[in-house]
Write a protein that holds these residues in place. Structure first.
Motif, PDB file in Angstrom:
ATOM      1  N   LEU A   1      24.725  64.334  69.745  1.00 29.37           N
ATOM      2  CA  LEU A   1      24.394  65.637  68.842  1.00 29.37           C
ATOM      3  C   LEU A   1      24.956  66.627  69.660  1.00 29.37           C
ATOM      4  O   LEU A   1      24.681  66.991  70.872  1.00 29.37           O
ATOM      5  N   THR A   2      25.827  67.411  68.935  1.00 31.29           N
ATOM      6  CA  THR A   2      26.558  68.714  69.383  1.00 31.29           C
ATOM      7  C   THR A   2      25.714  70.024  69.155  1.00 31.29           C
ATOM      8  O   THR A   2      25.410  70.153  68.087  1.00 31.29           O
ATOM      9  N   VAL A   3      25.291  70.804  70.232  1.00 31.23           N
ATOM     10  CA  VAL A   3      24.770  72.034  70.141  1.00 31.23           C
ATOM     11  C   VAL A   3      25.818  73.137  70.581  1.00 31.23           C
ATOM     12  O   VAL A   3      26.013  73.165  71.527  1.00 31.23           O
ATOM     13  N   PRO A   4      26.303  73.805  69.493  1.00 32.63           N
ATOM     14  CA  PRO A   4      27.219  74.810  69.552  1.00 32.63           C
ATOM     15  C   PRO A   4      26.519  76.054  70.602  1.00 32.63           C
ATOM     16  O   PRO A   4      25.616  76.124  70.861  1.00 32.63           O
ATOM     17  N   GLY A   5      27.690  76.999  71.033  1.00 35.58           N
ATOM     18  CA  GLY A   5      27.196  78.223  71.805  1.00 35.58           C
ATOM     19  C   GLY A   5      26.470  79.200  70.993  1.00 35.58           C
ATOM     20  O   GLY A   5      25.873  79.000  69.517  1.00 35.58           O
ATOM     21  N   MET A   6      26.157  80.383  71.266  1.00 35.87           N
ATOM     22  CA  MET A   6      25.265  81.230  70.744  1.00 35.87           C
ATOM     23  C   MET A   6      25.515  81.292  69.455  1.00 35.87           C
ATOM     24  O   MET A   6      24.709  81.575  68.550  1.00 35.87           O
ATOM     25  N   ILE A   7      26.831  81.632  68.757  1.00 30.66           N
ATOM     26  CA  ILE A   7      26.895  81.766  67.361  1.00 30.66           C
ATOM     27  C   ILE A   7      27.978  80.886  66.878  1.00 30.66           C
ATOM     28  O   ILE A   7      28.933  81.072  66.018  1.00 30.66           O
ATOM     29  N   GLY A   8      27.814  79.581  67.501  1.00 27.95           N
ATOM     30  CA  GLY A   8      28.928  78.599  67.072  1.00 27.95           C
ATOM     31  C   GLY A   8      28.681  78.093  65.843  1.00 27.95           C
ATOM     32  O   GLY A   8      27.465  78.017  65.132  1.00 27.95           O
ATOM     33  N   THR A   9      29.703  77.076  65.236  1.00 25.27           N
ATOM     34  CA  THR A   9      29.715  76.421  64.246  1.00 25.27           C
ATOM     35  C   THR A   9      29.995  74.831  64.276  1.00 25.27           C
ATOM     36  O   THR A   9      30.719  74.611  65.231  1.00 25.27           O
TER      37      THR A   9
ATOM     38  N   PHE B   1      14.260  82.206  70.714  1.00 23.99           N
ATOM     39  CA  PHE B   1      14.561  81.167  71.301  1.00 23.99           C
ATOM     40  C   PHE B   1      13.878  79.905  70.562  1.00 23.99           C
ATOM     41  O   PHE B   1      14.643  78.844  70.300  1.00 23.99           O
ATOM     42  N   ALA B   2      12.658  79.885  70.509  1.00 23.36           N
ATOM     43  CA  ALA B   2      11.837  78.562  69.850  1.00 23.36           C
ATOM     44  C   ALA B   2      12.311  78.328  68.434  1.00 23.36           C
ATOM     45  O   ALA B   2      12.460  77.232  68.090  1.00 23.36           O
ATOM     46  N   SER B   3      12.707  79.442  67.728  1.00 25.26           N
ATOM     47  CA  SER B   3      13.154  79.229  66.368  1.00 25.26           C
ATOM     48  C   SER B   3      14.393  78.364  66.366  1.00 25.26           C
ATOM     49  O   SER B   3      14.737  77.571  65.411  1.00 25.26           O
ATOM     50  N   ARG B   4      15.396  78.968  67.143  1.00 26.03           N
ATOM     51  CA  ARG B   4      16.572  78.462  67.327  1.00 26.03           C
ATOM     52  C   ARG B   4      16.477  76.827  67.739  1.00 26.03           C
ATOM     53  O   ARG B   4      17.520  76.095  67.431  1.00 26.03           O
ATOM     54  N   CYS B   5      15.505  76.535  68.489  1.00 29.99           N
ATOM     55  CA  CYS B   5      15.368  75.162  69.013  1.00 29.99           C
ATOM     56  C   CYS B   5      15.037  74.241  67.774  1.00 29.99           C
ATOM     57  O   CYS B   5      15.270  73.152  67.826  1.00 29.99           O
TER      58      CYS B   5
ATOM     59  N   LEU C   1      19.114  75.861  75.023  1.00 26.06           N
ATOM     60  CA  LEU C   1      18.695  75.012  73.868  1.00 26.06           C
ATOM     61  C   LEU C   1      18.652  73.757  73.937  1.00 26.06           C
ATOM     62  O   LEU C   1      17.565  73.019  73.790  1.00 26.06           O
ATOM     63  N   ALA C   2      19.542  72.882  74.239  1.00 18.28           N
ATOM     64  CA  ALA C   2      19.761  71.531  74.633  1.00 18.28           C
ATOM     65  C   ALA C   2      18.505  71.017  75.690  1.00 18.28           C
ATOM     66  O   ALA C   2      17.890  70.105  75.629  1.00 18.28           O
ATOM     67  N   VAL C   3      18.514  71.979  76.818  1.00 19.31           N
ATOM     68  CA  VAL C   3      17.840  71.592  77.894  1.00 19.31           C
ATOM     69  C   VAL C   3      16.324  71.629  77.290  1.00 19.31           C
ATOM     70  O   VAL C   3      15.400  70.706  77.523  1.00 19.31           O
ATOM     71  N   GLN C   4      15.751  72.646  76.555  1.00 17.44           N
ATOM     72  CA  GLN C   4      14.665  72.841  76.377  1.00 17.44           C
ATOM     73  C   GLN C   4      14.302  71.622  75.266  1.00 17.44           C
ATOM     74  O   GLN C   4      12.986  70.911  75.380  1.00 17.44           O
ATOM     75  N   HIS C   5      15.217  71.287  74.400  1.00 17.10           N
ATOM     76  CA  HIS C   5      14.832  69.942  73.436  1.00 17.10           C
ATOM     77  C   HIS C   5      14.724  68.816  74.319  1.00 17.10           C
ATOM     78  O   HIS C   5      13.923  67.881  73.713  1.00 17.10           O
ATOM     79  N   ALA C   6      15.649  68.660  75.526  1.00 15.87           N
ATOM     80  CA  ALA C   6      15.480  67.441  76.167  1.00 15.87           C
ATOM     81  C   ALA C   6      14.225  67.212  76.690  1.00 15.87           C
ATOM     82  O   ALA C   6      13.398  66.423  77.078  1.00 15.87           O
TER      83      ALA C   6
END
Length: 257
Positions: A44-52, A89-93, A119-124
């Motif tokens: 699963l890929t998590v893009p950068g700040m405003i990535g698509t 941050f929490a909403s984006r997670c 974001l990925a580190v928090q999810h992990a």
């Protein structure tokens, strides 16, 4: 919601499926994924700040036959732009969690680029039994507090895939979140990429700091790259990702050339 139709004539990414899902706070997320989930544990890929999602279509294709998924951040690309109060941050997670729950993933790898790293580190950290490995590409595990100048730079750069309202709210709702002290909690293997040229967001000292705190980390330096793998480094970059994933989850089917 599935926007994909089985006709590559109308699909910008004929090797992938265009898809979508909703978050618990009502955001519709645009996604791209492999056509099949039969080729091993997905990434699963998590893009950068405003990535698509479309920015990472190549990442999905390079790991085939292993399945891959990418999504567009809220307010970016084809993802919806929610009202204020939904860009912290929490909403984006929540976006990562929504994708995981949509596909009912029990185990998966996380690849994160740039400001997607925290974001990925928090999810992990929140899902230690499900995330089987992390690939952190050229950024520290720090979600930044953004300045007004950041918004102006984004607008000036004409990043037209990011809604102007979203840029404003991302900046206004940003609060620094430093996850360095929690890195020792991550017990799964981690692959870190760092560009050695100007423009990299991960300094040599920061990369070493991450290595010191992560129990099972390895670092790959990209000598010809700044922020993101350059065409010259792509072959080594691709091979490092595929080797890392296949080491943790060996595939019985040979990867296409």
């Amino acid at each position: 919601m599935n926007a994909w139709k089985d006709d590559s004539m109308y699909n910008a990414y004929p090797k992938l499926v265009e898809d979508g899902c909703s978050t618990t706070d009502g955001v519709h997320l645009e996604m791209l994924r492999s056509k099949s989930f039969d080729g091993g544990i997905p990434m699963l890929t998590v893009p950068g700040m405003i990535g698509t999602a479309s920015m990472f279509a190549e990442r999905i294709e390079m790991i085939q036959p292993r399945p891959g998924i990418a999504f567009s951040h809220r307010g970016c690309g084809g993802s919806s732009s929610p009202s204020e109060g939904h860009y912290d941050f929490a909403s984006r997670c929540l976006d990562i969690t929504a994708v995981v729950e949509h596909y009912k993933l029990q185990e998966y790898f996380l690849y994160a680029f740039s400001r997607g790293v925290p974001l990925a580190v928090q999810h992990a950290l929140d899902n230690p039994g499900r995330v089987k490995g992390l690939i952190l590409d050229d950024a520290e595990p720090i979600y930044p507090q953004l300045s007004r100048q950041w918004v102006q730079r984004m607008i000036a750069a004409q990043f037209l895939w990011a809604h102007p309202f979203a840029l404003e709210r991302i900046q206004k709702e940003s609060v620094e979140c430093d996850l360095y002290d929690r890195l020792p909690e991550i017990q799964v293997p981690v692959l870190i990429f760092r560009g050695e040229q100007e423009g990299s967001l991960l300094s040599k000292a920061a990369a070493q700091k991450m290595m010191d705190r992560l129990p099972k980390a390895e670092l790959v330096q990209l000598p010809n790259s700044g922020h993101g793998a350059s065409p010259v480094d792509i072959p080594d970059y691709r091979d490092a990702i595929v080797e890392f994933l296949n080491r943790l989850d060996p595939l019985s089917v040979a990867r296409p050339a």
